[in-house]
Structures are given as C-alpha cells and as structure tokens.
Design an enzyme around this catalytic site. Sequence first.
Site: not given
Length: 289
Positions: A94, A169, A237
């Site tokens: 990701s 995502k 993140k």
Amino acid sequence: MNIGFIGLGVMGRPMAENLIAAGHRLTLSRVKESAQYLVDEGGVAASSAKAVAEASDVIILMLPDTPDVAQVLFGENGVVSGLSKGKLVIDMSSISPVATKEFAQKIAALGCDYLDAPVSGGEVGAKAASLTIMVGGKDTAFKRARPLFDVMGKNITLVGGVGDGQTAKIANQIIVGLTIEAVSEALLFAKRAGADPAKVRAALMGGFAASRILEVHGERMVKGTFDPGFRIRLHRKDMTLAVDSARTLDLSLPNTAATQQLMNAAIACGDGDRDHSALIRTLERLSGG
C-alpha cells in the site's frame, strides 16, 4: 508458475504460503527466521531481489511503504536489474498512487508489465486466502495475474489503470480509519455514561450501526486486547497518503486529517505497534482516562 515473492512480513508470509500450497514455485528474498518454514515447504531462498527477478516470471512485492518499494525495485541488486522482457511485476504493498505510476513507467520501458494490487483483510484474510484485492493496470496483465490473485483472495477487482488500485486502497483505509475512530468514540461514550460497553456493542450489532469493524475491533476494544493484526503505525502511513493526496487534489478531507492526527498522538504515546483498534486508548487519554 515461477513466482518471486519479496516481503515476508505479517501479511506476506501467509500469502506466499498459499501460493506454495497451490503448487507454484516460489523464489523468496529476505528469508528471516520467521519465514524459514516457507523454505521447508518448498520455497527457494535467493540472495537478492535481482536473483528473485532472474528466477521468476512474475515478481510480487509486499512491502511496508513507498521508499521500500523504490529500493527493492531500483536499488543496488534490485528487481529491475534482474528483469527481462515479458515479465510481470505485481506490487501488493500500500503505497503512493503517484509513485506507483512512476514505477510502472520505468518497468514498462523494460518491456515488462506492472500491476498495483494492494489488499485489505489483514493477517486473518491473508491466512484464509480471503483478501480483497484492488488492482490497477492493463487488462491483459490482470488476466495473467488472476489465477494468482484467486489463490490469495476472494473479492478481486480491476479498478482501472495503473495507480487506481492504490487509490482504491487509500479510500478503503479512510473508511476503516474513520470507522475505528467512530466505534472508539461510541464505546468510550457508553462506558463513561455508565453502560456496559460489551452489551452496548452487542445491541448495536443487531442494528444499522453494525459493521465488521464494530464486530472485530469493537470486541478488541471491549477486551483491551491490541496485539496487532494491523499496526497503528502502518495505518497512519495510509492516512498520511490520503491527506497528502487530498492536498494535491485541492480536496478537503477534514475527518481523515483529524483521524491521522489522533494516530500521530497514539504513536507519540507509544502505541504505534499496537493494533489500530488501540486508537480508543488515545481517546481515553484525551478524556482523562
């Protein structure tokens, strides 16, 4: 099929194991003690990412962040130095959609295909081969990779071109992050008001507020068990990717930004390596708990 797999962490290990169990020949990089069982099951340890690429028709990456992917692909003895025309690189990490497009262009210049295919479902989904896989790239490359995706996941969607998988995502992580924050607030409210959070959660599971996050993470919050499936540090993140992308798009995502800040606070308080359901601990601190 000859497959290279780089990134044998919490998610990568069971994903690789499922591919081996399906009969594929896997060449593995970064085989630490925690992943040695994959070699015992038939995987082949390689000395570098270059060696993995040389031995494989398809190279899968499952790494923590954008700089990690860049280093593995383009660093010394990286994947690109072992590629030859016709190979396929699949990044299941990701990372940044912008960087993904740049990486794909460089791989395409070598005569190879590139898919971004981040996943959702956590360690449980990786072990059960029930991951949701969001894919960006050419339809022909997707069809080539589909048999591999079927071994690792259940809900598999070609979202669009390169980078669109990463965009999907990020959207997923926005929903998950904000819902974890909402469940945290609700259960904290119930507790402070004098109700039993476990019984409140059970009641809500029968109504419109029911969700997978209330079911799984709500239980963790009630029991106070925060061993990581997905660490706050990694979710932060992803939320940072969302906030940074929104700034680039001149888009206001106020609640995403607020949840990112709560995750910053959680990490500052030492909870970065706890499961993201531990965000409730940060809200408790803010409330004097």
